[in-house]
Design a protein around this motif. Structure first.
Motif, PDB file in Angstrom:
ATOM      1  N   ASP A 171       0.816  -1.222   0.000  1.00  0.00           N
ATOM      2  CA  ASP A 171       0.000   0.000   0.000  1.00  0.00           C
ATOM      3  C   ASP A 171       0.850   1.273   0.000  1.00  0.00           C
ATOM      4  OD1 ASP A 171      -2.422  -1.058  -0.236  1.00  0.00           O
ATOM      5  OD2 ASP A 171      -3.042  -0.872   1.872  1.00  0.00           O
ATOM      6  N   GLY A 172       2.149   1.120  -0.009  1.00  0.00           N
ATOM      7  CA  GLY A 172       2.995   2.313  -0.098  1.00  0.00           C
ATOM      8  C   GLY A 172       4.073   2.378   0.963  1.00  0.00           C
ATOM      9  N   ALA A 173       3.939   1.587   2.036  1.00  0.00           N
ATOM     10  CA  ALA A 173       4.924   1.659   3.117  1.00  0.00           C
ATOM     11  C   ALA A 173       6.321   1.272   2.639  1.00  0.00           C
ATOM     12  CB  ALA A 173       4.493   0.762   4.275  1.00  0.00           C
ATOM     13  N   ILE A 174       6.365   0.533   1.519  1.00  0.00           N
ATOM     14  CA  ILE A 174       7.667   0.093   1.003  1.00  0.00           C
ATOM     15  C   ILE A 174       8.560   1.277   0.609  1.00  0.00           C
ATOM     16  CG2 ILE A 174       7.006  -0.169  -1.461  1.00  0.00           C
ATOM     17  CD1 ILE A 174       8.543  -3.012  -1.014  1.00  0.00           C
ATOM     18  N   GLU A 175       7.893   2.396   0.288  1.00  0.00           N
ATOM     19  CA  GLU A 175       8.661   3.590  -0.101  1.00  0.00           C
ATOM     20  C   GLU A 175       9.201   4.349   1.115  1.00  0.00           C
ATOM     21  OE1 GLU A 175       9.145   3.853  -3.160  1.00  0.00           O
ATOM     22  OE2 GLU A 175       7.470   2.733  -4.060  1.00  0.00           O
ATOM     23  N   ASP A 176       8.637   4.019   2.293  1.00  0.00           N
ATOM     24  CA  ASP A 176       9.022   4.758   3.499  1.00  0.00           C
ATOM     25  C   ASP A 176      10.219   4.074   4.177  1.00  0.00           C
ATOM     26  OD1 ASP A 176       9.255   5.906   5.977  1.00  0.00           O
ATOM     27  OD2 ASP A 176       7.082   6.009   6.347  1.00  0.00           O
ATOM     28  N   PRO A 177      11.411   4.654   4.074  1.00  0.00           N
ATOM     29  CA  PRO A 177      12.599   3.986   4.638  1.00  0.00           C
ATOM     30  C   PRO A 177      12.519   3.832   6.155  1.00  0.00           C
ATOM     31  CG  PRO A 177      13.120   6.217   3.902  1.00  0.00           C
ATOM     32  CD  PRO A 177      11.717   5.967   3.481  1.00  0.00           C
ATOM     33  N   GLU A 178      11.627   4.582   6.786  1.00  0.00           N
ATOM     34  CA  GLU A 178      11.491   4.498   8.259  1.00  0.00           C
ATOM     35  C   GLU A 178      10.870   3.161   8.681  1.00  0.00           C
ATOM     36  OE1 GLU A 178      11.230   7.238  11.003  1.00  0.00           O
ATOM     37  OE2 GLU A 178      13.069   7.717   9.869  1.00  0.00           O
ATOM     38  N   ILE A 179       9.869   2.725   7.894  1.00  0.00           N
ATOM     39  CA  ILE A 179       9.144   1.528   8.353  1.00  0.00           C
ATOM     40  C   ILE A 179       9.315   0.281   7.491  1.00  0.00           C
ATOM     41  CG2 ILE A 179       7.356   2.642   9.756  1.00  0.00           C
ATOM     42  CD1 ILE A 179       5.503   2.441   7.334  1.00  0.00           C
ATOM     43  N   ASN A 180       9.824   0.421   6.267  1.00  0.00           N
ATOM     44  CA  ASN A 180       9.864  -0.785   5.410  1.00  0.00           C
ATOM     45  C   ASN A 180      10.727  -1.908   6.007  1.00  0.00           C
ATOM     46  OD1 ASN A 180      12.307   0.365   4.826  1.00  0.00           O
ATOM     47  ND2 ASN A 180      11.888   0.731   2.639  1.00  0.00           N
ATOM     48  N   VAL A 181      11.904  -1.558   6.502  1.00  0.00           N
ATOM     49  CA  VAL A 181      12.764  -2.596   7.077  1.00  0.00           C
ATOM     50  C   VAL A 181      12.131  -3.167   8.353  1.00  0.00           C
ATOM     51  CG1 VAL A 181      15.054  -3.061   8.053  1.00  0.00           C
ATOM     52  CG2 VAL A 181      14.845  -1.609   6.043  1.00  0.00           C
ATOM     53  N   LYS A 182      11.520  -2.260   9.131  1.00  0.00           N
ATOM     54  CA  LYS A 182      10.873  -2.697  10.392  1.00  0.00           C
ATOM     55  C   LYS A 182       9.784  -3.746  10.106  1.00  0.00           C
ATOM     56  CE  LYS A 182       8.170  -0.089  13.205  1.00  0.00           C
ATOM     57  NZ  LYS A 182       7.902   1.222  13.799  1.00  0.00           N
ATOM     58  N   TYR A 183       8.978  -3.468   9.081  1.00  0.00           N
ATOM     59  CA  TYR A 183       7.890  -4.394   8.739  1.00  0.00           C
ATOM     60  C   TYR A 183       8.423  -5.720   8.205  1.00  0.00           C
ATOM     61  CZ  TYR A 183       4.028  -1.231   9.672  1.00  0.00           C
ATOM     62  OH  TYR A 183       3.109  -0.446  10.292  1.00  0.00           O
ATOM     63  N   LEU A 184       9.502  -5.617   7.398  1.00  0.00           N
ATOM     64  CA  LEU A 184      10.088  -6.866   6.878  1.00  0.00           C
ATOM     65  C   LEU A 184      10.657  -7.715   8.020  1.00  0.00           C
ATOM     66  CD1 LEU A 184      11.809  -5.664   3.581  1.00  0.00           C
ATOM     67  CD2 LEU A 184       9.920  -7.284   3.793  1.00  0.00           C
ATOM     68  N   LYS A 185      11.266  -7.023   8.999  1.00  0.00           N
ATOM     69  CA  LYS A 185      11.831  -7.759  10.150  1.00  0.00           C
ATOM     70  C   LYS A 185      10.714  -8.449  10.941  1.00  0.00           C
ATOM     71  CE  LYS A 185      16.220  -5.552  11.150  1.00  0.00           C
ATOM     72  NZ  LYS A 185      16.849  -4.426  11.833  1.00  0.00           N
ATOM     73  N   ARG A 186       9.597  -7.731  11.090  1.00  0.00           N
ATOM     74  CA  ARG A 186       8.466  -8.312  11.833  1.00  0.00           C
ATOM     75  C   ARG A 186       7.889  -9.507  11.085  1.00  0.00           C
ATOM     76  NH1 ARG A 186       4.992  -3.220  14.066  1.00  0.00           N
ATOM     77  NH2 ARG A 186       6.578  -2.412  15.482  1.00  0.00           N
ATOM     78  N   ALA A 187       7.791  -9.354   9.748  1.00  0.00           N
ATOM     79  CA  ALA A 187       7.272 -10.473   8.947  1.00  0.00           C
ATOM     80  C   ALA A 187       8.204 -11.671   9.100  1.00  0.00           C
ATOM     81  CB  ALA A 187       7.165 -10.068   7.482  1.00  0.00           C
ATOM     82  N   ASN A 188       9.505 -11.393   9.121  1.00  0.00           N
ATOM     83  CA  ASN A 188      10.483 -12.475   9.269  1.00  0.00           C
ATOM     84  C   ASN A 188      10.324 -13.173  10.620  1.00  0.00           C
ATOM     85  OD1 ASN A 188      12.715 -14.008   8.357  1.00  0.00           O
ATOM     86  ND2 ASN A 188      13.977 -12.894   9.825  1.00  0.00           N
ATOM     87  N   LYS A 189       9.981 -12.406  11.644  1.00  0.00           N
ATOM     88  CA  LYS A 189       9.776 -12.989  12.981  1.00  0.00           C
ATOM     89  C   LYS A 189       8.620 -14.005  12.949  1.00  0.00           C
ATOM     90  CE  LYS A 189      10.582 -11.469  17.560  1.00  0.00           C
ATOM     91  NZ  LYS A 189      11.831 -10.996  17.882  1.00  0.00           N
ATOM     92  N   SER A 190       7.574 -13.617  12.227  1.00  0.00           N
ATOM     93  CA  SER A 190       6.431 -14.534  12.104  1.00  0.00           C
ATOM     94  C   SER A 190       6.810 -15.783  11.328  1.00  0.00           C
ATOM     95  CB  SER A 190       5.264 -13.834  11.393  1.00  0.00           C
ATOM     96  OG  SER A 190       4.755 -12.824  12.224  1.00  0.00           O
ATOM     97  N   VAL A 191       7.660 -15.618  10.306  1.00  0.00           N
ATOM     98  CA  VAL A 191       8.119 -16.793   9.542  1.00  0.00           C
ATOM     99  C   VAL A 191       8.921 -17.706  10.477  1.00  0.00           C
ATOM    100  CG1 VAL A 191       9.596 -17.595   7.645  1.00  0.00           C
ATOM    101  CG2 VAL A 191       8.143 -15.596   7.319  1.00  0.00           C
ATOM    102  N   GLU A 192       9.773 -17.084  11.304  1.00  0.00           N
ATOM    103  CA  GLU A 192      10.583 -17.870  12.253  1.00  0.00           C
ATOM    104  C   GLU A 192       9.684 -18.665  13.195  1.00  0.00           C
ATOM    105  OE1 GLU A 192      13.210 -15.148  14.197  1.00  0.00           O
ATOM    106  OE2 GLU A 192      14.621 -15.147  12.525  1.00  0.00           O
ATOM    107  N   ARG A 193       8.581 -18.041  13.603  1.00  0.00           N
ATOM    108  CA  ARG A 193       7.649 -18.706  14.511  1.00  0.00           C
ATOM    109  C   ARG A 193       7.031 -19.942  13.859  1.00  0.00           C
ATOM    110  NH1 ARG A 193       2.981 -15.357  17.490  1.00  0.00           N
ATOM    111  NH2 ARG A 193       1.800 -17.252  17.781  1.00  0.00           N
ATOM    112  N   MET A 194       6.708 -19.778  12.559  1.00  0.00           N
ATOM    113  CA  MET A 194       6.126 -20.930  11.855  1.00  0.00           C
ATOM    114  C   MET A 194       7.170 -22.035  11.692  1.00  0.00           C
ATOM    115  SD  MET A 194       3.378 -19.598   9.143  1.00  0.00           S
ATOM    116  CE  MET A 194       4.472 -18.988   7.938  1.00  0.00           C
ATOM    117  N   ILE A 195       8.410 -21.629  11.406  1.00  0.00           N
ATOM    118  CA  ILE A 195       9.483 -22.630  11.253  1.00  0.00           C
ATOM    119  C   ILE A 195       9.659 -23.387  12.575  1.00  0.00           C
ATOM    120  CG2 ILE A 195      11.988 -22.938  10.911  1.00  0.00           C
ATOM    121  CD1 ILE A 195      11.842 -20.600   8.902  1.00  0.00           C
ATOM    122  N   ASN A 196       9.635 -22.627  13.685  1.00  0.00           N
ATOM    123  CA  ASN A 196       9.727 -23.223  15.024  1.00  0.00           C
ATOM    124  C   ASN A 196       8.676 -24.293  15.242  1.00  0.00           C
ATOM    125  OD1 ASN A 196      11.611 -22.631  16.864  1.00  0.00           O
ATOM    126  ND2 ASN A 196      10.719 -20.657  17.464  1.00  0.00           N
TER     127      ASN A 196
END
Ligand code: ADP
Length: 348
Positions: free
Chosen positions: A150-175
């Motif tokens: 929706d556009g957050a990818i252009e915002d350098p403040e939050i794009n990495v933060k959101y990707l890190k959070r998504a990765n945390k959820s992936v880690e949880r599923m792997i666990n």
């Protein structure tokens, strides 16, 4: 005794009775020194024989019916699945083999059906739990991706933060998948334990090193007691026991108090070594203690799920200790902390 032909038996018995009646009447006539009058004697014999036939046939059918009724009742109760109550089943004292065999057969089927029903409930609960566990991380990942699209990818403040959070959820599923895989292997007997002598104190130090950062993030001190370098030799599968220690120390940190302490202690108990893993965290309410080793059981559903973890850690721990033919116990009280203790055979 088997009555495959009740009519045949009734005929034989009634003919015998008729012959006995006729001979008794002839004897009686001779006794009174009179010539037997054949027509009434034969007539009486035939009538008594006929009546006997009807009564015997009726009696036999009644007898067989009673037996079939018991058998039928057994099968019927099995079909409707009513609870087996031995008192309820009408039994005659002379139950023949067939009835006994049917009873045994019914008993076996009943046990089989009960087991199948239990397995079905277990399967249903398991699938429900797994989909429930997967739902949260999947929806979280989807939420982050949609926000980025929706556009957050252009915002350098939050794009990495959101990707890190998504990765945390992936880690949880792997666990979760890894823990399910582990439990499955343990239960199916694929992972056999390879017993050997090893130094448990060294294994605890290795596990502490592995979880050091996690503890530091919560300002938790990891302690081993006695602190000396003296080896604590035990017999077991070091790989499996490492998994036990990781799960217990990890939980102690996860549910431990910020700025608190996690301690592993060893006690010499004759031919065994008792190992305690304790924390000074949130503790476990008394009523939940008997259930915490169940798969997916959590004390405070939302809070502990937030802390991450599959809900299978303690189920795995219990399985491994059972495999070693040893015991595990918990002492805990809410807000005071928890102590998990397990035994291992002393090594050389
Ligand atoms: P989880 O992945 O949720 O930690 P576990 O099987 O390891 O699953 O533990 C089951 C539940 O037991 C946890 O959700 C938590 O509620 C409780 N529990 C386990 N260890 C501790 C502890 N050291 N202190 C308090 N509660 C604990």
């Amino acid at each position: 005794m088997r009555f495959e032909r009740p009519e045949k038996l009734a005929t034989v018995l009634s003919v015998i009775i008729a012959v006995m009646v006729i001979s008794a009447m002839v004897q009686l006539s001779l006794w009174y020194k009179q010539t037997p009058v054949w027509y009434p004697i034969l007539g009486a014999g035939i009538i008594i024989g006929g009546i006997s036939f009807i009564l015997i046939r009726f009696g036999l059918y009644q007898f067989i019916y009673e037996k079939v009724k018991v058998i039928y009742k057994n099968i019927h109760e099995l079909k409707v699945g009513s609870e087996y109550d031995e008192e309820q089943v009408a039994r005659t004292s002379d139950l023949d083999m067939v009835e006994q065999e049917v009873s045994e057969w019914a008993e076996e089927r009943r046990a089989e059906i009960k087991e199948l029903k239990e397995r079905e409930t277990f399967r249903r609960e398991f699938i429900g739990n797994v989909s429930h566990e997967l739902k949260t991380p999947i929806f979280n990942i989807q939420g982050y991706i949609l926000t980025l699209l929706d556009g957050a990818i252009e915002d350098p403040e939050i794009n990495v933060k959101y990707l890190k959070r998504a990765n945390k959820s992936v880690e949880r599923m792997i666990n979760l998948v890894q823990d399910m895989d582990m439990l499955n292997k343990l239960e199916s007997g694929v992972l056999e334990i390879k017993m050997q002598n090893f130094n448990l104190a060294q294994l605890v130090r290795d596990v502490f090193e592995m979880l050091e950062e996690k503890a530091r993030n919560k300002n938790i001190i990891l302690k081993i007691n006695p602190p000396s370098e003296k080896p604590v030799m035990v017999v077991g599968d070091p790989g499996r026991i490492e998994q036990v220690l990781i799960n217990l120390v990890n939980n102690a940190i996860k549910y431990g108090k910020k700025g608190g302490k996690v301690e592993v202690r060893f006690y010499d108990m004759d031919d065994k070594i008792l190992t305690e893993v304790s924390d000074d965290g949130i503790g476990i309410p008394e009523e939940d203690i008997p259930r915490i080793f169940e798969r997916f059981y959590r004390v405070d559903k939302s809070r502990t799920r937030e802390a991450g973890g599959s809900g299978l850690g303690l189920a795995i721990v219990k399985h491994i200790i059972d495999q070693h033919k040893q015991t595990i116990n918990v002492r805990s009280s809410a807000n005071m902390g928890s102590t998990f203790s397990f035994t291992l055979k002393k090594g050389k």
